[in-house]
Design an enzyme around this catalytic site. Structure first.
Site, PDB file in Angstrom:
ATOM      1  N   ASN A 145     -38.243 -10.603  37.308  1.00 33.48           N
ATOM      2  CA  ASN A 145     -39.102 -10.349  36.156  1.00 33.48           C
ATOM      3  C   ASN A 145     -40.470 -10.939  36.426  1.00 33.48           C
ATOM      4  O   ASN A 145     -40.586 -12.036  36.967  1.00 33.48           O
ATOM      5  CB  ASN A 145     -38.521 -10.993  34.896  1.00 33.48           C
ATOM      6  CG  ASN A 145     -37.285 -10.300  34.390  1.00 33.48           C
ATOM      7  OD1 ASN A 145     -37.048  -9.144  34.676  1.00 33.48           O
ATOM      8  ND2 ASN A 145     -36.486 -11.013  33.632  1.00 33.48           N
ATOM      9  N   ARG A 200     -32.453  -5.621  35.856  1.00 38.84           N
ATOM     10  CA  ARG A 200     -32.325  -6.284  37.159  1.00 38.84           C
ATOM     11  C   ARG A 200     -30.903  -6.166  37.699  1.00 38.84           C
ATOM     12  O   ARG A 200     -30.698  -5.835  38.864  1.00 38.84           O
ATOM     13  CB  ARG A 200     -32.734  -7.750  37.071  1.00 38.84           C
ATOM     14  CG  ARG A 200     -34.228  -7.957  36.970  1.00 38.84           C
ATOM     15  CD  ARG A 200     -34.592  -9.427  36.913  1.00 38.84           C
ATOM     16  NE  ARG A 200     -33.884 -10.073  35.821  1.00 38.84           N
ATOM     17  CZ  ARG A 200     -33.330 -11.276  35.894  1.00 38.84           C
ATOM     18  NH1 ARG A 200     -33.402 -11.989  36.976  1.00 38.84           N
ATOM     19  NH2 ARG A 200     -32.719 -11.792  34.854  1.00 38.84           N
TER      20      ARG A 200
END
Length: 64
Positions: free
Chosen positions: A36, A18
């Site tokens: 996520n 990320r």
């Protein structure tokens, strides 16, 4: 501007994916969000001009 929804699977959680995606997007001038998912994938919603977004998608396929 064009928008894309990417679902990234494989080894992407707990490896900094990320953070890498956010840094890569900023470098290319792409905006959006990344999170996520409960099933282990990472979801990216990205918006940017054609070339920048295409480059971002290609880099997401390769990963960090």
């Amino acid at each position: 501007m064009t928008a894309q929804r990417l679902l990234i699977e494989g080894r992407v959680q707990r490896v900094g994916y990320r953070d890498w995606a956010v840094r890569t997007a900023k470098q290319l001038g792409v905006i959006g969000c990344v999170r996520n998912l409960n099933d282990g994938r990472v979801e990216i919603l990205a918006d940017g001009d054609g070339m920048a977004l295409d480059t971002f998608v290609d880099r997401c396929r390769e990963g960090p």
